[in-house]
Enzyme design. Structure first.
Site, PDB file in Angstrom:
ATOM      1  N   CYS A  22     -10.226  22.345  16.820  1.00  0.00           N
ATOM      2  CA  CYS A  22     -10.207  22.681  18.241  1.00  0.00           C
ATOM      3  C   CYS A  22      -9.743  21.508  19.088  1.00  0.00           C
ATOM      4  O   CYS A  22     -10.530  20.900  19.827  1.00  0.00           O
ATOM      5  CB  CYS A  22     -11.597  23.137  18.671  1.00  0.00           C
ATOM      6  SG  CYS A  22     -12.090  24.575  17.740  1.00  0.00           S
ATOM      7  N   GLY A  75       0.852  -1.186   0.000  1.00  0.00           N
ATOM      8  CA  GLY A  75       0.000   0.000   0.000  1.00  0.00           C
ATOM      9  C   GLY A  75       0.887   1.234   0.000  1.00  0.00           C
ATOM     10  O   GLY A  75       1.108   1.894  -1.010  1.00  0.00           O
ATOM     11  N   ARG A  82      -2.077  11.461  10.654  1.00  0.00           N
ATOM     12  CA  ARG A  82      -0.897  10.665  11.038  1.00  0.00           C
ATOM     13  C   ARG A  82      -0.027  11.328  12.108  1.00  0.00           C
ATOM     14  O   ARG A  82       0.422  10.650  13.035  1.00  0.00           O
ATOM     15  CB  ARG A  82      -0.058  10.294   9.807  1.00  0.00           C
ATOM     16  CG  ARG A  82      -0.838   9.456   8.772  1.00  0.00           C
ATOM     17  CD  ARG A  82       0.057   8.837   7.711  1.00  0.00           C
ATOM     18  NE  ARG A  82       0.828   7.722   8.234  1.00  0.00           N
ATOM     19  CZ  ARG A  82       2.092   7.761   8.557  1.00  0.00           C
ATOM     20  NH1 ARG A  82       2.779   8.867   8.388  1.00  0.00           N
ATOM     21  NH2 ARG A  82       2.685   6.711   9.052  1.00  0.00           N
TER      22      ARG A  82
HETATM   23  N1  LLP Z   1      -2.095  -6.113   3.851  1.00  0.00           N
HETATM   24  C1  LLP Z   1      -2.686  -6.101   5.056  1.00  0.00           C
HETATM   25  C2  LLP Z   1      -3.397  -7.298   5.530  1.00  0.00           C
HETATM   26  C3  LLP Z   1      -2.619  -4.940   5.858  1.00  0.00           C
HETATM   27  O1  LLP Z   1      -3.196  -4.942   7.053  1.00  0.00           O
HETATM   28  C4  LLP Z   1      -1.928  -3.788   5.385  1.00  0.00           C
HETATM   29  C5  LLP Z   1      -1.858  -2.565   6.181  1.00  0.00           C
HETATM   30  C6  LLP Z   1      -1.345  -3.857   4.092  1.00  0.00           C
HETATM   31  C7  LLP Z   1      -1.435  -5.031   3.369  1.00  0.00           C
HETATM   32  C8  LLP Z   1      -0.613  -2.701   3.494  1.00  0.00           C
HETATM   33  O2  LLP Z   1       0.532  -2.388   4.206  1.00  0.00           O
HETATM   34  P1  LLP Z   1       1.557  -1.286   3.678  1.00  0.00           P
HETATM   35  O3  LLP Z   1       2.224  -1.824   2.431  1.00  0.00           O
HETATM   36  O4  LLP Z   1       0.782  -0.056   3.382  1.00  0.00           O
HETATM   37  O5  LLP Z   1       2.491  -1.125   4.789  1.00  0.00           O
HETATM   38  N2  LLP Z   1      -2.588   3.888   9.044  1.00  0.00           N
HETATM   39  C9  LLP Z   1      -1.235   3.421   9.281  1.00  0.00           C
HETATM   40  C10 LLP Z   1      -0.931   2.159   8.506  1.00  0.00           C
HETATM   41  C11 LLP Z   1      -1.870   1.010   8.773  1.00  0.00           C
HETATM   42  C12 LLP Z   1      -1.547  -0.223   7.974  1.00  0.00           C
HETATM   43  C13 LLP Z   1      -2.587  -1.253   8.117  1.00  0.00           C
HETATM   44  N3  LLP Z   1      -2.415  -2.437   7.324  1.00  0.00           N
HETATM   45  C14 LLP Z   1      -0.279   4.557   8.939  1.00  0.00           C
HETATM   46  O6  LLP Z   1      -0.721   5.635   8.584  1.00  0.00           O
HETATM   47  O7  LLP Z   1       0.932   4.391   9.060  1.00  0.00           O
END
Ligand code: LLP
Length: 417
Positions: free
Chosen positions: A346, A278, A315
């Site tokens: 706020c 992602g 974030r």
């Molecule tokens: N696959 C699964 C099952 C996941 O839970 C996630 C992310 C991904 C793939 C993708 O991971 P990435 O390649 O993006 O690291 N909101 C947080 C990040 C939460 C990630 C949750 N799961 C932030 O802003 O850092």
């Protein structure tokens, strides 16, 4: 390393060949700005690095579900990792087929499972025996077979922020690697499930790829043990997790190096390797463009108040995450200032940077809040009845608004007195 799409030209910050002050003029602020070519080149870096190894790159939709991004990736051949019926709907609306969609998540509802079965997605990454039973029953009722991967918890420490680490026993995610073999054995009684896949995801924003490689090793031995028991595993989904540098001093592994590393371990094992990136596809391809509203001093503390806030980018407030903040117009003669960069919401937690030395910007100036393409717009809200920001996609010297700014009318559209 892939090049950043954001650069200064004649002291004006550009996205690809488009000046960001032009974009602010047309789209207003705050607004998210994405680079189409940065997203595509990162997707292609994944795809290319796999070489001849059978593979699927399934973009983790949760990182950014803007339709323009989804449709661009679909056209490039990407698959999708979804975690809700809504994400499946968006992927299909973006023109992607269901055949390369995997459904992850610890709490799928019956309605979501039915919707995914009806659409004919590739597989479900399952997190409990109860979920297996539900999918089996629903598949039976619809006369379908459902491909299943159990999401295994390989018990490796992702060494990342505790809120985004998922691969340890203490987390709610996955099934203990010690218990998973027995669950596969028992799952054979479910006649509507195809048990030919395993999956894992140990965490996000990993700047060190070693834990991912360690997880892969554990998953490969698990596949050996399952195959020995007659469970013919064909797909291995390693999840996402590759990190990006948020600070100039941080180093992230390159996509090509990481994939080459894992490809070499999987070659000759007769499995299709899947990944669910992602952040590493979209984070560096986006910024949040904002305008300075006021400067203010409380005692010795300097504040720069901008028109973007925690409801636009949560974030920093949620994870204390660091996002570089750069002036759109660079003027080194102005020097720097150490300040908190805060929004209009706020809450004392409404900050985009704390005690940060940044360019000495003044009311009316534009700033770019960097590396905001992932987990930015998707986590935005209407808190304080703020309208969600516009989103802009740039390519070459052109750009278009791919999500218009919400209006006041949008704020009440779903409500009744
Ligand atoms: N696959 C699964 C099952 C996941 O839970 C996630 C992310 C991904 C793939 C993708 O991971 P990435 O390649 O993006 O690291 N909101 C947080 C990040 C939460 C990630 C949750 N799961 C932030 O802003 O850092």
């Amino acid at each position: 390393m892939l090049e950043t799409p954001f650069t200064y030209r004649d002291n004006i910050y550009h996205v690809e060949d488009a000046p960001l002050d032009d974009i602010a003029k047309k789209a207003g602020t705050p607004c998210y700005v994405y680079s189409a070519n940065a997203i595509l080149s990162r997707y292609k870096a994944y795809d290319r690095a796999f070489g001849n190894l059978p593979h699927r790159v399934c973009y983790a939709v949760k990182a950014n579900h803007n339709l323009a991004i989804l449709s661009m990736l679909a056209r490039a051949g990407a698959g999708f990792d979804i975690v809700s019926g809504g994400e499946l709907y968006k992927v299909l609306r973006a023109g992607a087929g269901p055949a390369n969609v995997v459904f992850s998540g610890v709490g799928k509802t019956a309605a979501e499972v039915e919707y995914a079965l009806e659409q004919g997605i590739h597989s479900f990454n399952c997190e409990s025996e109860a979920e297996l039973a539900l999918i089996d029953a629903l598949a039976g009722r619809l006369g379908k077979k459902a491909r299943i991967a159990l999401r295994v918890n390989p018990d490796v420490d992702a060494e990342t922020h505790p809120y985004i680490s998922t691969g340890l026993k203490e987390h709610k995610f996955g099934i203990d690697i010690q218990e998973v073999e027995e669950i596969y054995q028992r799952a054979r009684w479910h006649s509507n499930l195809i048990l030919d896949s395993v999956s894992c995801h140990i965490g996000s924003q990993l700047l060190n790829p070693e834990p991912l490689v360690a997880a892969l090793d554990r998953m490969l031995s698990l596949i050996g043990r399952l195959r020995a028991k007659g469970i013919a595993i064909e797909y291995l989904d390693l999840g996402g997790g590759l990190g990006v540098p948020y600070r100039p001093t941080e180093n992230a592994p390159s996509i090509a190096d990481y994939i080459t590393r894992i490809r070499n371990k999987v070659e000759g094992r007769n499995v299709t390797l899947m990944v669910e990136p992602g952040r590493s596809l979209v984070a560096e391809a986006g910024i949040l463009l904002s305008r300075v509203l006021y400067r203010k001093k409380n005692g010795n503390k300097e504040f720069i108040i901008v028109d973007a806030a925690m409801n636009d980018l949560i974030r920093p407030a949620l994870y204390r995450a660091h996002h570089e903040i750069l002036p759109v117009k660079r003027d080194p003669s102005r020097g720097t200032v150490t300040a908190d960069v805060v929004g209009p919401v706020c809450e004392s937690g409404d900050f985009l940077a704390k005690d940060r030395e940044i360019a000495n910007v003044f009311p009316g100036d534009l700033v770019a809040i960097c590396t905001a393409g992932a987990y930015g717009a998707v986590l935005s809200s209407n808190y304080n009845a703020r309208t969600r920001a516009a989103e802009v996609m740039a390519a070459g010297n052109g750009f278009r608004i791919v999500r218009r700014r919400e209006s006041y009318e949008d704020l009440v559209r779903l409500e009744k007195v």
